[in-house]
Design a protein around this motif. Structure first.
Motif, short mmCIF file in Angstrom:
data_model
loop_
_atom_site.label_atom_id
_atom_site.label_comp_id
_atom_site.label_asym_id
_atom_site.label_seq_id
_atom_site.Cartn_x
_atom_site.Cartn_y
_atom_site.Cartn_z
N PHE A 97 82.36 54.03 22.99
CA PHE A 97 83.30 53.53 24.01
C PHE A 97 82.59 53.34 25.35
CE2 PHE A 97 86.06 54.71 27.60
CZ PHE A 97 86.95 53.66 27.55
N VAL A 98 81.75 54.34 25.71
CA VAL A 98 81.03 54.24 26.99
C VAL A 98 80.08 53.06 26.97
CG1 VAL A 98 79.38 55.41 28.50
CG2 VAL A 98 81.24 56.71 27.43
N ALA A 99 79.40 52.86 25.82
CA ALA A 99 78.46 51.74 25.72
C ALA A 99 79.18 50.40 25.86
CB ALA A 99 77.71 51.81 24.39
N SER A 100 80.29 50.25 25.18
CA SER A 100 81.04 48.98 25.27
C SER A 100 81.55 48.74 26.67
CB SER A 100 82.19 48.97 24.27
OG SER A 100 83.14 50.00 24.60
N LEU A 101 82.04 49.80 27.32
CA LEU A 101 82.53 49.66 28.69
C LEU A 101 81.41 49.28 29.64
CD1 LEU A 101 84.94 49.88 30.60
CD2 LEU A 101 84.40 52.32 30.87
N GLY A 102 80.25 49.86 29.44
CA GLY A 102 79.11 49.55 30.29
C GLY A 102 78.67 48.11 30.13
N VAL A 103 78.67 47.62 28.86
CA VAL A 103 78.29 46.23 28.64
C VAL A 103 79.29 45.29 29.32
CG1 VAL A 103 78.02 44.45 26.89
CG2 VAL A 103 77.07 46.73 26.50
N ILE A 104 80.59 45.59 29.23
CA ILE A 104 81.62 44.74 29.86
C ILE A 104 81.44 44.68 31.37
CG2 ILE A 104 84.09 44.58 30.36
CD1 ILE A 104 84.62 45.68 27.56
N VAL A 105 81.28 45.87 31.98
CA VAL A 105 81.15 45.91 33.44
C VAL A 105 79.85 45.25 33.88
CG1 VAL A 105 80.92 47.44 35.44
CG2 VAL A 105 82.59 47.96 33.65
N GLY A 106 78.78 45.51 33.18
CA GLY A 106 77.49 44.95 33.57
C GLY A 106 77.47 43.43 33.49
N LEU A 107 77.88 42.88 32.34
CA LEU A 107 77.89 41.42 32.20
C LEU A 107 78.88 40.77 33.16
CD1 LEU A 107 77.61 40.96 28.32
CD2 LEU A 107 75.84 40.60 30.06
N GLY A 108 80.04 41.43 33.37
CA GLY A 108 81.02 40.89 34.32
C GLY A 108 80.46 40.80 35.72
N LEU A 109 79.74 41.84 36.18
CA LEU A 109 79.15 41.82 37.51
C LEU A 109 78.05 40.77 37.62
CD1 LEU A 109 78.90 45.66 38.29
CD2 LEU A 109 80.43 43.98 39.35
N VAL A 110 77.26 40.62 36.54
CA VAL A 110 76.21 39.60 36.56
C VAL A 110 76.82 38.21 36.72
CG1 VAL A 110 74.43 38.47 35.19
CG2 VAL A 110 74.52 40.96 35.28
N LEU A 111 77.84 37.90 35.92
CA LEU A 111 78.48 36.58 36.01
C LEU A 111 79.15 36.37 37.37
CD1 LEU A 111 80.08 36.24 32.45
CD2 LEU A 111 78.09 35.02 33.35
N TYR A 112 79.81 37.41 37.89
CA TYR A 112 80.48 37.31 39.18
C TYR A 112 79.47 36.99 40.28
CZ TYR A 112 83.26 38.52 43.28
OH TYR A 112 83.91 38.49 44.49
N THR A 113 78.31 37.68 40.23
CA THR A 113 77.27 37.46 41.24
C THR A 113 76.73 36.04 41.16
OG1 THR A 113 76.66 39.80 41.14
CG2 THR A 113 75.06 38.27 42.12
N VAL A 114 76.47 35.57 39.94
CA VAL A 114 75.95 34.22 39.77
C VAL A 114 76.93 33.18 40.26
CG1 VAL A 114 75.22 32.51 38.07
CG2 VAL A 114 74.43 34.87 37.86
N PHE A 115 78.20 33.33 39.91
CA PHE A 115 79.22 32.35 40.32
C PHE A 115 79.46 32.38 41.82
CE2 PHE A 115 81.14 32.69 35.80
CZ PHE A 115 80.26 31.73 35.36
N ARG A 116 79.38 33.55 42.43
CA ARG A 116 79.57 33.63 43.89
C ARG A 116 78.44 32.91 44.62
NH1 ARG A 116 83.81 34.41 46.88
NH2 ARG A 116 82.57 35.52 48.46
N ARG A 117 77.21 33.06 44.10
CA ARG A 117 76.08 32.39 44.73
C ARG A 117 76.20 30.87 44.60
NH1 ARG A 117 70.81 36.04 42.86
NH2 ARG A 117 71.29 37.87 44.19
N LYS A 118 76.78 30.39 43.54
CA LYS A 118 76.99 28.96 43.33
C LYS A 118 78.28 28.46 43.97
CE LYS A 118 74.39 28.60 39.00
NZ LYS A 118 73.42 27.60 39.52
N ASP A 119 79.02 29.37 44.63
CA ASP A 119 80.29 29.04 45.29
C ASP A 119 81.30 28.49 44.29
OD1 ASP A 119 82.00 28.97 47.46
OD2 ASP A 119 81.48 26.91 47.98
N TRP A 120 81.35 29.10 43.13
CA TRP A 120 82.35 28.72 42.13
C TRP A 120 83.60 29.57 42.25
CZ3 TRP A 120 80.70 26.79 36.65
CH2 TRP A 120 79.84 25.69 36.79
N ILE A 121 83.47 30.75 42.78
CA ILE A 121 84.63 31.63 42.94
C ILE A 121 84.62 32.22 44.35
CG2 ILE A 121 84.90 32.17 40.51
CD1 ILE A 121 83.42 34.72 40.94
#
Length: 343
Positions: A319-343
């Motif tokens: 459970f901890v591993a799956s939660l970590g993967v979700i949070v990690g990938l979500g933060l990576v995508l959020y950072t990338v999209f913010r830099r591109k001014d998509w969100i």
């Protein structure tokens, strides 16, 4: 002062005035006395008919030998601005304009008011015909009164005063529309402004400009025709040349300004459509970015929700591993999209 059984005043729709040497010497005389006043060499006569009945207009037309077609045009609706030369007179039709406040109940309805005034220009006088709630002759009378010396030059001074007031009204209306378009440009890039409101205001201004254009543009032909129709019999024509030349210049400026506003409102309309497309693209990018972020937990939870054993199956570490993967990938995508001014 001579009066007959048809003596009329301004209160019942008829106004009559007589000038001699630039001075007002008589007013309120009967329509039956108009031809007598016009016969005098030094006379200058003005007759104004507001919403005249057919019988009265026809009787005056017969008395002054007015063209029957011109008389019909004076009362028919939707006549275009024009100047027509007839055997005994010149016939003019022009339109005064003014802009009222928009109706909040019907914001798309045009606020432009257009009032017609027709004139029969005789050698020593002018007869004006207008509707019941139409063109206001008070500013015209004030213009004549402010420059009485000009009236010594004959009927051309009356015609100039009438056309000058009409053109000044055009300028005032054009300036008001110009200010409305500038206000429209100010809210065009305001994200807080309603797109529907901008579209409604743009549509109304475009409609008003179309109506105004029909009244303003033909004035070039009208003034030009008046200049041509002034006969050599008027020995004061040269004194009025400068006034009519200046009037023609104002007419040209009004026409050019109207065309410029038409281009401006078209540009505003097209810019508004382009901004809507740009805003739609921005919204689509934001939706796409958030959809990609939401897809991460959906994919991870779907993987760990399979009915087969996997590393960490049935354990807290899984459970901890799956939660970590979700949070990690979500933060990576959020950072990338913010830099591109998509969100």
């Amino acid at each position: 002062m001579t009066r007959g059984t048809e003596t009329r005043g301004a209160d019942d729709g008829v106004t009559t005035k007589l000038w001699r040497g630039g001075e007002l010497v008589e007013e309120g005389f009967a329509l039956t006395d108009v031809s007598e006043r016009l016969a005098a060499e030094d006379a200058l006569v003005w007759v104004d008919l507001c919403d005249p009945d057919h019988e009265r207009l026809q009787r005056l037309a017969r008395e002054l030998s007015l063209d029957t077609h011109a008389v019909e045009d004076a009362v028919l609706a939707h006549e275009r601005p024009k100047a027509t030369l007839h055997a005994t007179h010149t016939f003019l039709t022009v339109y005064g304009t003014n802009l009222r406040d928009p109706d909040p109940e019907e914001p798309r309805r045009s606020s432009l008011e257009v009032h017609r005034v027709s004139a029969f220009v005789l050698p020593r006088g002018i007869v004006t015909v207008r509707g019941p709630a139409g063109f206001d002759m008070e500013p015209v009378q004030q213009r004549w009164q402010d420059d009485p010396e000009l009236l010594r030059y004959g009927v051309g001074a009356l015609v100039h005063g009438l056309l000058d007031v009409v053109v000044d009204g055009h300028f005032e209306t054009i300036q008001q529309l110009d200010q409305l378009i500038e206000g429209l440009e100010d809210v065009l890039f305001d994200d807080r402004a309603s797109s529907r409101e901008v579209q409604t205001r743009t549509y109304r201004i475009r409609k008003e400009l179309v109506e105004l254009r029909r009244a303003v543009l033909p004035m070039r032909e009208v003034v030009n025709a008046v200049l041509r129709h002034r006969t050599e019999a008027n020995h004061h024509a040269s004194e009025l040349d400068g006034y009519f030349t200046d009037l023609y210049d104002h007419v040209l400026r009004a026409a050019e300004w109207t065309e410029s506003l038409r281009d401006m409102v078209t540009t505003v309309f097209e810019t508004n459509l382009s901004l809507q497309d740009a805003r739609l693209n921005t919204v689509m990018k934001k939706l796409t970015g958030w959809a990609a972020i939401i897809a991460v937990p959906t994919a991870i939870t779907g993987w760990f929700g399979m009915n087969v054993p996997y590393p960490g199956f049935g354990k807290v570490s899984g459970f901890v591993a799956s939660l970590g993967v979700i949070v990690g990938l979500g933060l990576v995508l959020y950072t990338v999209f913010r830099r591109k001014d998509w969100i």
